[in-house]
Motif scaffolding. Structure first.
Motif, PDB file in Angstrom:
ATOM      1  N   TYR A  64      56.307  28.794  37.582  1.00 51.35           N
ATOM      2  CA  TYR A  64      56.019  29.694  36.475  1.00 51.35           C
ATOM      3  C   TYR A  64      55.842  31.126  36.967  1.00 51.35           C
ATOM      4  N   THR A  65      55.996  32.048  36.055  1.00 50.74           N
ATOM      5  CA  THR A  65      55.579  33.438  36.215  1.00 50.74           C
ATOM      6  C   THR A  65      55.018  33.887  34.876  1.00 50.74           C
ATOM      7  N   PHE A 119      49.173  47.722  35.709  1.00 52.32           N
ATOM      8  CA  PHE A 119      48.472  47.102  34.597  1.00 52.32           C
ATOM      9  C   PHE A 119      48.223  45.604  34.783  1.00 52.32           C
ATOM     10  N   ASP A 120      49.180  44.906  35.366  1.00 52.31           N
ATOM     11  CA  ASP A 120      49.022  43.462  35.548  1.00 52.31           C
ATOM     12  C   ASP A 120      48.883  43.113  37.025  1.00 52.31           C
ATOM     13  N   GLY A 121      48.329  44.042  37.801  1.00 52.88           N
ATOM     14  CA  GLY A 121      48.175  43.812  39.230  1.00 52.88           C
ATOM     15  C   GLY A 121      46.986  42.942  39.561  1.00 52.88           C
ATOM     16  N   GLY A 122      46.942  42.486  40.792  1.00 53.31           N
ATOM     17  CA  GLY A 122      45.854  41.638  41.245  1.00 53.31           C
ATOM     18  C   GLY A 122      45.757  41.637  42.755  1.00 53.31           C
ATOM     19  N   VAL A 180      56.740  55.716  43.207  1.00 57.25           N
ATOM     20  CA  VAL A 180      55.795  54.618  43.406  1.00 57.25           C
ATOM     21  C   VAL A 180      56.549  53.307  43.304  1.00 57.25           C
ATOM     22  N   GLU A 181      56.298  52.421  44.257  1.00 54.79           N
ATOM     23  CA  GLU A 181      56.820  51.063  44.212  1.00 54.79           C
ATOM     24  C   GLU A 181      55.649  50.087  44.236  1.00 54.79           C
ATOM     25  N   ALA A 182      55.687  49.118  43.349  1.00 53.55           N
ATOM     26  CA  ALA A 182      54.624  48.113  43.284  1.00 53.55           C
ATOM     27  C   ALA A 182      55.242  46.724  43.291  1.00 53.55           C
ATOM     28  N   GLY A 194      55.688  38.742  43.372  1.00 51.04           N
ATOM     29  CA  GLY A 194      56.652  39.313  44.295  1.00 51.04           C
ATOM     30  C   GLY A 194      57.729  40.152  43.636  1.00 51.04           C
ATOM     31  N   ARG A 195      57.595  40.428  42.335  1.00 53.08           N
ATOM     32  CA  ARG A 195      58.581  41.254  41.646  1.00 53.08           C
ATOM     33  C   ARG A 195      58.318  42.726  41.910  1.00 53.08           C
ATOM     34  N   LEU A 196      59.381  43.494  42.035  1.00 53.92           N
ATOM     35  CA  LEU A 196      59.266  44.909  42.349  1.00 53.92           C
ATOM     36  C   LEU A 196      59.321  45.746  41.073  1.00 53.92           C
ATOM     37  N   HIS A 197      58.378  46.689  40.936  1.00 53.73           N
ATOM     38  CA  HIS A 197      58.351  47.636  39.822  1.00 53.73           C
ATOM     39  C   HIS A 197      58.392  49.046  40.401  1.00 53.73           C
TER      40      HIS A 197
END
Length: 587
Positions: free
Chosen positions: A428-429, A487-490, A558-560, A565-568
């Motif tokens: 899941y994601t 916003f949905d980081g952890g 900015v890269e997040a 593991g998805r890149l934004h």
């Protein structure tokens, strides 16, 4: 002073004072009290205990009742909220039943539940012969007497193809307290959910904000998404005229049926738990106040154990609830954490699992061991996801161009929802979907220099964008922090930045309020609910900009990398001014 052991129903999880309470209204109907237990405790077999029997059948004719050509379906689970029975070769089951019991079918993969005109699945039968207790004087109607138990309580299902790859819309805390705010829900989150192509949706509590008369309109609006929509109750969906947990879901049961239940879809088990344990009216307050704690309770834990006993250990299990298992806001408060989370996690140990919750109006990711504690960074653990609230900051904030509250959450996340994506019925994601931001951005990028929130009082015409963006005087660059709210980081997310084509620089995750939201609340104090304030966020990253950045315009990228593991990618233009060319003094 707020009692940190429990929270009143209209108090916020931040411990604000209770709001003004509405007058009492019409009475409900009759019954008897029982010892305190988890939510839905009115379903426990007790006095008058006996048996219920019935058939789970394939409704081939679509009549909503069993016809002569409708065969029984074997190996389907049926429950009374504690015990679980499996149907025999003829589709028949037998379960213990008491005077206040909800019997429900646990939908298997490959079958669909009947739905009403608003796409609410109908899968339970309420056996409450005396109805809701008349002495409760419920403001919102509870259950009418259901009369004697039928000779056979049957459940019809229809065959339905279900693939192992599917998506689920996850709402939490839409929480409208008026018809106007219900319109906000309609025109933001519900409108964004249209056309997403999800298999079904769910709302994990605080469907409404105390005014339970809004359920019919809410259901009509959500029903237009056109997919099955499941509900569990929150602390703002309680009948808090009840003295304890037993009869605290009378209106919810009348509207939706079983307050806790389960179903299978696409090979995945979904457990829908009610973990708002109502403790009765708060001391010294009118009847419309109440106390509660996060507790699953012995009865629901027995139900979970029984369902898992019948579920292969390699099956993905998704658990939905309202109160988080654990929150960053105050991990020791029973009003915003689940006090018996360890018991649930021990049952889930060794199984692939995810749990989701709401309640705190924050967005959080936690990874927990079987004892309910956070695991070390990088270690495996049960993934608990606190979802973004549809209402954000309880519909606070200045209106947008449509007249809808901007409703940025107190941790800085714009109001919205999540989508759960299941792949191959095993992995899941989740992804965050902003409800009002057409750009769909996943982060906010700020420049924080000498600005202080209290400066807003003397600078009423200064735009917030000017306070947290360019230009920056050259001599101030080395004293400026780059602040990124993913916003949905952890804890497993990573954020880095660079200026122009320079080297990438790692940013540090810090727990602090989002400065933009703190300033927004200060500037527009009259537009927010009285208890709303910026709280420390679990998904802020900061870095001090290097001194010596040359005057001119630079691309700051900015890269997040998120929890999966998805890149934004995102960025801003950093404008640095030389001494003579600066248009004005930066605060």
């Amino acid at each position: 002073m707020v009692d940190r052991t429990t929270l009143t129903r209209r108090e916020t999880v931040a411990g604000a004072a209770a709001l003004a309470l509405l007058p009492q209204a019409a009475a409900g109907q009759g019954g008897a009290p029982a010892k305190g237990e988890a939510p839905g405790a009115g379903e426990a077999p007790g006095a008058g205990a006996g048996q219920v029997t019935g058939v789970v059948y394939e409704d081939r004719g679509g009549l909503g009742r069993r016809g002569p050509g409708d065969p029984g379906i074997p190996d389907v689970l049926v429950s009374n909220g504690r015990d679980v029975a499996r149907t025999d070769a003829d589709g028949r089951y037998t379960l213990p039943v008491g005077d206040e019991t909800v019997i429900f079918v646990i939908k298997p993969t490959g079958y669909a539940l009947p739905r009403d005109a608003d796409n609410i699945p109908r899968f339970s039968y309420i056996h409450q012969p005396a109805g809701s207790p008349a002495g409760l004087n419920l403001r919102y109607a509870g259950l009418a007497p259901t009369g004697p138990l039928p000779a056979s309580v049957d459940f019809g299902l229809t065959r339905s193809e279900e693939r192992g790859d599917f998506e689920v819309i996850l709402f939490t805390d839409p929480q409208p307290e008026s018809h106007a705010e219900l319109g906000f829900v309609r025109d933001t989150a519900v409108t964004r959910a249209l056309g997403l192509g999800a298999a079904f949706g769910m709302t994990t509590g605080d469907v409404l904000f105390d005014d339970l008369s809004l359920y019919p309109r809410q259901n009509r609006i959500i029903g237009r998404v056109g997919i099955p929509w499941f509900h569990i109750g929150g602390n703002h969906d309680l009948n808090f005229e009840a003295p304890d947990a037993r009869h605290s879901r009378e209106t919810f049961k009348r509207i939706y049926g079983a307050p806790s239940y389960a179903f299978h879809y696409g090979g995945v088990l979904f457990l829908m738990l009610d973990n708002v344990h109502y403790l009765g009216a708060a001391t010294g307050t009118p009847a419309r106040g109440g106390r509660y704690e996060g507790r699953i309770g012995e009865r629901q834990l027995a139900f979970v154990e029984a369902v898992l006993r019948e579920t292969p250990r390699d099956r993905l299990v998704v658990v939905a609830m309202h109160v988080p298992l654990l929150t960053d806001l105050d991990p020791d408060s029973p009003g915003i954490n689940t006090v018996d989370r360890e018991a649930l996690l021990r049952l889930l140990a060794g199984r692939p699992s995810l749990s989701v919750a709401g309640h705190t109006h924050t967005t959080e990711h936690h990874y927990l061991d079987a004892s309910g504690r956070r695991v070390a960074e990088g270690a495996e653990g049960h993934h608990h996801h606190v979802l973004t609230a549809v209402s954000g900051s309880w519909w606070s904030g200045p209106p947008d161009r449509r007249g809808i509250a901007t409703a940025d959450s107190r941790d800085g996340t714009p109001h919205g929802f999540h989508v759960l994506s299941i792949k191959g019925a095993a992995t899941y994601t989740t992804r965050y979907v902003p409800a009002s931001d057409d750009a769909g951005r996943q982060m906010r990028i700020l420049l924080e220099s000498q600005f202080r929130t209290e400066d807003l009082a003397r600078l009423p015409d200064t735009r917030l964008a000017d306070l947290f963006g360019s230009p920056v005087p050259a001599e101030s660059v080395g004293g400026t922090d780059l602040v990124v709210n993913l916003f949905d980081g952890g804890p497993r997310s990573r954020v880095r930045y660079r200026i122009g084509d320079g080297p990438w620089q790692a940013m540090a995750r810090v727990r602090r309020p989002d400065p933009f939201v703190a300033a927004l609340y200060a500037r527009f104090a009259a537009t927010k609910k009285s208890w709303v304030k910026a709280e420390p966020s679990s998904h802020i990253w900061t870095a001090r900009l290097p001194a010596g950045v040359a005057p001119g315009c630079h691309r700051l990228s900015v890269e997040a990398t998120d929890e999966y593991g998805r890149l934004h990618r995102d960025g801003i233009v950093l404008e640095v001014l030389g001494g003579e060319s600066a248009p004005g003094r930066r605060i």
